[in-house]
Design a protein around this motif. Structure first.
Motif, PDB file in Angstrom:
ATOM      1  N   VAL A 195       0.862  -1.186   0.000  1.00  0.00           N
ATOM      2  CA  VAL A 195       0.000   0.000   0.000  1.00  0.00           C
ATOM      3  C   VAL A 195       0.895   1.231   0.000  1.00  0.00           C
ATOM      4  CG1 VAL A 195      -1.772   1.299   1.227  1.00  0.00           C
ATOM      5  CG2 VAL A 195      -1.834  -1.205   1.234  1.00  0.00           C
ATOM      6  N   PHE A 196       0.847   1.986  -1.076  1.00  0.00           N
ATOM      7  CA  PHE A 196       1.613   3.218  -1.194  1.00  0.00           C
ATOM      8  C   PHE A 196       0.667   4.382  -0.917  1.00  0.00           C
ATOM      9  CE2 PHE A 196       4.423   0.295  -3.026  1.00  0.00           C
ATOM     10  CZ  PHE A 196       5.654   0.893  -3.285  1.00  0.00           C
ATOM     11  N   VAL A 197       0.951   5.120   0.148  1.00  0.00           N
ATOM     12  CA  VAL A 197       0.096   6.239   0.537  1.00  0.00           C
ATOM     13  C   VAL A 197       0.802   7.542   0.194  1.00  0.00           C
ATOM     14  CG1 VAL A 197      -1.186   7.357   2.380  1.00  0.00           C
ATOM     15  CG2 VAL A 197      -0.892   4.871   2.402  1.00  0.00           C
ATOM     16  N   HIS A 198       0.188   8.330  -0.675  1.00  0.00           N
ATOM     17  CA  HIS A 198       0.741   9.607  -1.095  1.00  0.00           C
ATOM     18  C   HIS A 198       0.293  10.671  -0.092  1.00  0.00           C
ATOM     19  CE1 HIS A 198       1.631   8.114  -5.334  1.00  0.00           C
ATOM     20  NE2 HIS A 198       0.999   7.108  -4.736  1.00  0.00           N
TER      21      HIS A 198
ATOM     22  N   VAL B 225       4.675   7.954   0.179  1.00  0.00           N
ATOM     23  CA  VAL B 225       5.161   8.573  -1.057  1.00  0.00           C
ATOM     24  C   VAL B 225       5.064  10.087  -0.917  1.00  0.00           C
ATOM     25  CG1 VAL B 225       4.888   8.743  -3.552  1.00  0.00           C
ATOM     26  CG2 VAL B 225       4.351   6.599  -2.376  1.00  0.00           C
ATOM     27  N   GLY B 226       6.149  10.771  -1.196  1.00  0.00           N
ATOM     28  CA  GLY B 226       6.202  12.221  -1.032  1.00  0.00           C
ATOM     29  C   GLY B 226       6.849  12.542   0.295  1.00  0.00           C
TER      30      GLY B 226
ATOM     31  N   ALA C 157       8.734   2.524   4.969  1.00  0.00           N
ATOM     32  CA  ALA C 157       9.681   3.108   4.024  1.00  0.00           C
ATOM     33  C   ALA C 157       9.091   4.389   3.432  1.00  0.00           C
ATOM     34  CB  ALA C 157      10.000   2.115   2.912  1.00  0.00           C
ATOM     35  N   VAL C 158       9.970   5.229   2.897  1.00  0.00           N
ATOM     36  CA  VAL C 158       9.540   6.504   2.312  1.00  0.00           C
ATOM     37  C   VAL C 158      10.160   6.682   0.925  1.00  0.00           C
ATOM     38  CG1 VAL C 158       9.559   9.027   2.538  1.00  0.00           C
ATOM     39  CG2 VAL C 158       9.314   7.593   4.584  1.00  0.00           C
ATOM     40  N   LEU C 159       9.327   7.050  -0.042  1.00  0.00           N
ATOM     41  CA  LEU C 159       9.808   7.507  -1.340  1.00  0.00           C
ATOM     42  C   LEU C 159       9.765   9.032  -1.296  1.00  0.00           C
ATOM     43  CD1 LEU C 159       8.068   5.071  -3.855  1.00  0.00           C
ATOM     44  CD2 LEU C 159      10.493   5.155  -3.252  1.00  0.00           C
TER      45      LEU C 159
END
Length: 437
Positions: free
Chosen positions: A247-250, A275-276, A293-295
């Protein structure tokens, strides 16, 4: 006469297609390749000054120090003394292949109608012959996560390599994650609707978060029932709850990030990625404690707040790294498709704020591979992984040194020609001829 006109038109169409299509994908590797003498940047922080790299059948078979080994060379031998070898760079959270020309609606397929769309698959819309995708390769960006945009739940991303005839050939990992656009606790006044300009609290924030929670709850109830009636959005959530999809949460704000962490606990989401994360450094301890983790967002941007350091965007990823968080770089934002080719220079900018150069490299190689769940295939130069790598004349994180001589994807040596290089050669020849006259 009519048949002649039809034949001429067909020829013209073929010529036009040939002029605009991507380079023909490279054939499968048939001969072993040995790279000797290059400085190998492994992607995990290690560097081999005088390396010996061998790959065959699309896989790395040897990555050694040539100084201390007498390994026999195999197949085609490339003397890369004085050059640098890197694993292919990975672009997460990209709309590559979904948008060609933003102002031409027919070439923009990044967003679908609806609000909760976990069942929408970006992969089947991916255009493997995109000119923009092709332009990534000369800078060493060889793999990407193709991600939909818009809606509360945008849909499902997939991971592709950038040398393929179609999306089926391109796919490395299908349907790897769903993407949630978390509500913002502040909203900007819509002047065209008569609202005051500037930022103000979003009165609908709690309602919007509740709607998202309700969707998750209804999905669980549906999956736990008899499922006699087909409901595609609910059914698509099954892979999320089982842990097979991440699950990628922006999300960017401090409060919102804390709410996301709480949401992940309530929903028992173990594979969460932010994300962000613009304000992630403010709650870095909570992020690390929850193994998230963080993008980090594009470094080449201006600060959001007047009282922030002028170079805050440059060093945000470094601040998170120093807190022990697994962090990668993403490049969403204005003109994101074409700007994705600058991914290595984003990492170079982070290194310029004091981060170790090899740690900065991890932001676009091994760290990103771990975050996307493809570290068994790419991200580092290690025996058994895909031979997705390139040779650069110099430092690939510096635009002065990022000059590729060779590049391979899964062992296939790919063309580094693009529409841009063709235009460069065309007009260089024109001016050279004019100068000679």
């Amino acid at each position: 006469m009519k048949n002649i006109k039809i034949n001429i038109l067909a020829v013209l169409l073929c010529l036009a297609t040939g002029a605009t299509a991507q380079q023909t994908p490279a054939p499968s590797q048939t001969e072993a390749v040995t790279i000797v003498g290059a400085t190998a940047h492994i992607g995990n922080g290690e560097v081999i000054e005088n390396s010996l790299i061998i790959f065959e059948d699309g896989k790395l078979t040897q990555v050694l120090d040539a100084t201390s080994t007498k390994m026999q060379y195999r197949g085609k031998v490339i003397n890369a003394e004085g050059k640098h070898v890197y694993p292919g760079f990975i672009a997460p959270n990209a709309t590559l292949g979904l948008v060609e020309i933003s102002s031409v609606r027919a070439t923009d397929d990044e967003d679908e109608i609806g609000d909760m769309l976990p069942h929408v698959r970006s992969l089947i819309a991916y255009n493997a012959e995109s000119k923009i995708v092709e332009s990534m390769r000369p800078n060493g960006v060889l793999v990407g996560q193709i991600t939909p945009r818009g809606s509360r739940i945008s849909g499902t991303s997939s991971i592709v390599q950038f040398d393929a005839w179609n999306w089926e050939d391109a796919a490395m990992k299908e349907d790897d994650a769903i993407h949630i656009n978390w509500p913002n606790s502040f909203t900007r006044g819509r002047w065209w609707a008569g609202e005051p300009r500037g930022m103000r609290p979003n009165k609908e924030y709690a309602t919007e978060v509740a709607e998202l929670k309700e969707f998750f709850g209804q999905s669980k109830a549906y999956l736990g029932g008899d499922q006699k009636l087909v409901h595609l959005p609910y059914r698509a959530m099954g892979e999320v709850f089982s842990g097979n999809k991440k699950v990628f949460v922006h999300v960017n704000g401090e409060k919102e990030i804390l709410d996301v962490i709480q949401f992940s606990k309530e929903q028992e989401l173990d594979n969460l990625v932010i994300v962000g994360g613009y304000d992630a450094h403010k709650v870095a301890d909570q992020i690390r404690e929850n193994n998230i983790a963080v993008l980090s967002g594009r470094p080449h941007s201006t600060p959001n707040q007047e009282d922030e350091d002028y170079d805050f965007s440059y060093k945000n990823a470094r601040l998170l790294h120093e807190k022990g968080i697994l962090v990668g770089l993403e490049s969403s934002g204005q003109m994101e498709t074409m700007n994705t080719r600058n991914l290595p220079f984003y990492a170079g900018t982070v290194a310029g704020t004091g981060m170790d150069k090899e740690d900065a490299l991890k932001l676009i190689t091994s760290n990103t591979a771990k975050i996307l769940g493809i570290d068994n295939l790419v991200g580092t130069l290690e025996k058994g992984k895909d031979a997705t790598l390139f040779i650069s004349e110099g430092d690939a994180l510096d635009m002065r040194g990022n000059r590729l001589q060779h590049a391979w994807i899964q062992g296939r040596e790919i063309s580094l020609d693009t529409h841009q290089t063709e235009l460069y050669e065309r007009y260089s020849n024109k001016f050279q001829a004019a100068k000679a006259e």
